[in-house]
Write an enzyme that holds these catalytic residues in place. Structure first.
Site, PDB file in Angstrom:
ATOM      1  N   GLU A 266       0.825  -1.212   0.000  1.00 12.04           N
ATOM      2  CA  GLU A 266       0.000   0.000   0.000  1.00 12.04           C
ATOM      3  C   GLU A 266       0.860   1.264   0.000  1.00 12.04           C
ATOM      4  OE1 GLU A 266      -2.828  -0.631   3.199  1.00 12.04           O
ATOM      5  OE2 GLU A 266      -3.912  -2.070   1.946  1.00 12.04           O
TER       6      GLU A 266
ATOM      7  N   CYS B  89      -2.347  -4.737  -5.482  1.00 18.97           N
ATOM      8  CA  CYS B  89      -2.829  -5.998  -4.915  1.00 18.97           C
ATOM      9  C   CYS B  89      -1.760  -7.095  -5.011  1.00 18.97           C
ATOM     10  CB  CYS B  89      -4.057  -6.486  -5.670  1.00 18.97           C
ATOM     11  SG  CYS B  89      -5.491  -5.423  -5.537  1.00 18.97           S
TER      12      CYS B  89
ATOM     13  N   GLU C 228      -2.084 -10.101  -6.102  1.00 20.55           N
ATOM     14  CA  GLU C 228      -2.124 -10.858  -7.360  1.00 20.55           C
ATOM     15  C   GLU C 228      -1.286 -10.174  -8.444  1.00 20.55           C
ATOM     16  OE1 GLU C 228      -4.632  -9.938  -5.423  1.00 20.55           O
ATOM     17  OE2 GLU C 228      -6.348 -11.280  -5.575  1.00 20.55           O
TER      18      GLU C 228
ATOM     19  N   CYS D  16      -7.245  -7.004 -11.117  1.00 19.03           N
ATOM     20  CA  CYS D  16      -6.371  -8.188 -11.099  1.00 19.03           C
ATOM     21  C   CYS D  16      -6.868  -9.259 -12.061  1.00 19.03           C
ATOM     22  CB  CYS D  16      -6.261  -8.738  -9.683  1.00 19.03           C
ATOM     23  SG  CYS D  16      -5.289  -7.663  -8.605  1.00 19.03           S
TER      24      CYS D  16
END
Ligand code: THU
Length: 144
Positions: A49, A58, A60, A94
């Site tokens: 983040e 993310c 993924e 994603c």
């Protein structure tokens, strides 16, 4: 490798380890992902983040980018691990990024919450009718 040959335990373990490295001071929602690559290796990612929230990435997508940086371009399967009360699927962004390097792959969703049932879905189910590079006019043999 067919679907039944995938060692989901190994992928979930790798994703769980990666999840422990997540940088999540804002959401406090760590996520780990593990990709089984075309060569049979496991490549992991965790969410990272940023104080500028739009820059959060993310787990993924970190895993996909790590796979590409390590010289591979084929995803055979992915496992995602969160600490949610029930397993959570990849976000829309994603899903599209996975579709760049996979046709239809199994997506295994697990939670660290004891007693939670993992479930397996697929990219085709989560992202039907995906937009793909071969639909671009610039693609050899594609629409003009
Ligand atoms: N997140 C992931 O890493 N993967 C997902 O599939 C859903 C959401 C992250 C983004 C953000 O860091 C946090 O989870 C809360 O949305």
């Amino acid at each position: 490798m067919n679907r039944s040959a995938i060692d989901w335990d190994a992928l979930v373990d790798a994703a769980t380890d990666a999840r422990s490295n997540a940088y999540v001071p804002y959401s406090t929602f760590p996520v780990g992902a593990a990709i089984l690559t075309g060569s049979g290796r496991i490549v992991v990612g965790c969410n990272v983040e940023n104080a500028s929230f739009g820059l959060c990435i993310c787990a993924e997508r970190v895993a996909v980018d790590t796979m590409v940086a390590s010289g591979e371009r084929e995803i055979r399967a992915i496992a995602v691990v969160t600490g949610a009360p029930s397993p959570t699927p990849p976000c829309g962004m994603c899903r599209q990024v996975l579709a760049e390097f996979a046709q239809d792959i199994p997506i295994h969703l697990a939670s660290t919450v004891p007693g939670t049932m993992a479930r397996t879905t697929s990219l085709a189910k989560l992202l039907p009718d995906a937009f793909r590079g071969d639909m671009l006019p610039s693609h050899e043999g594609g629409a003009s």
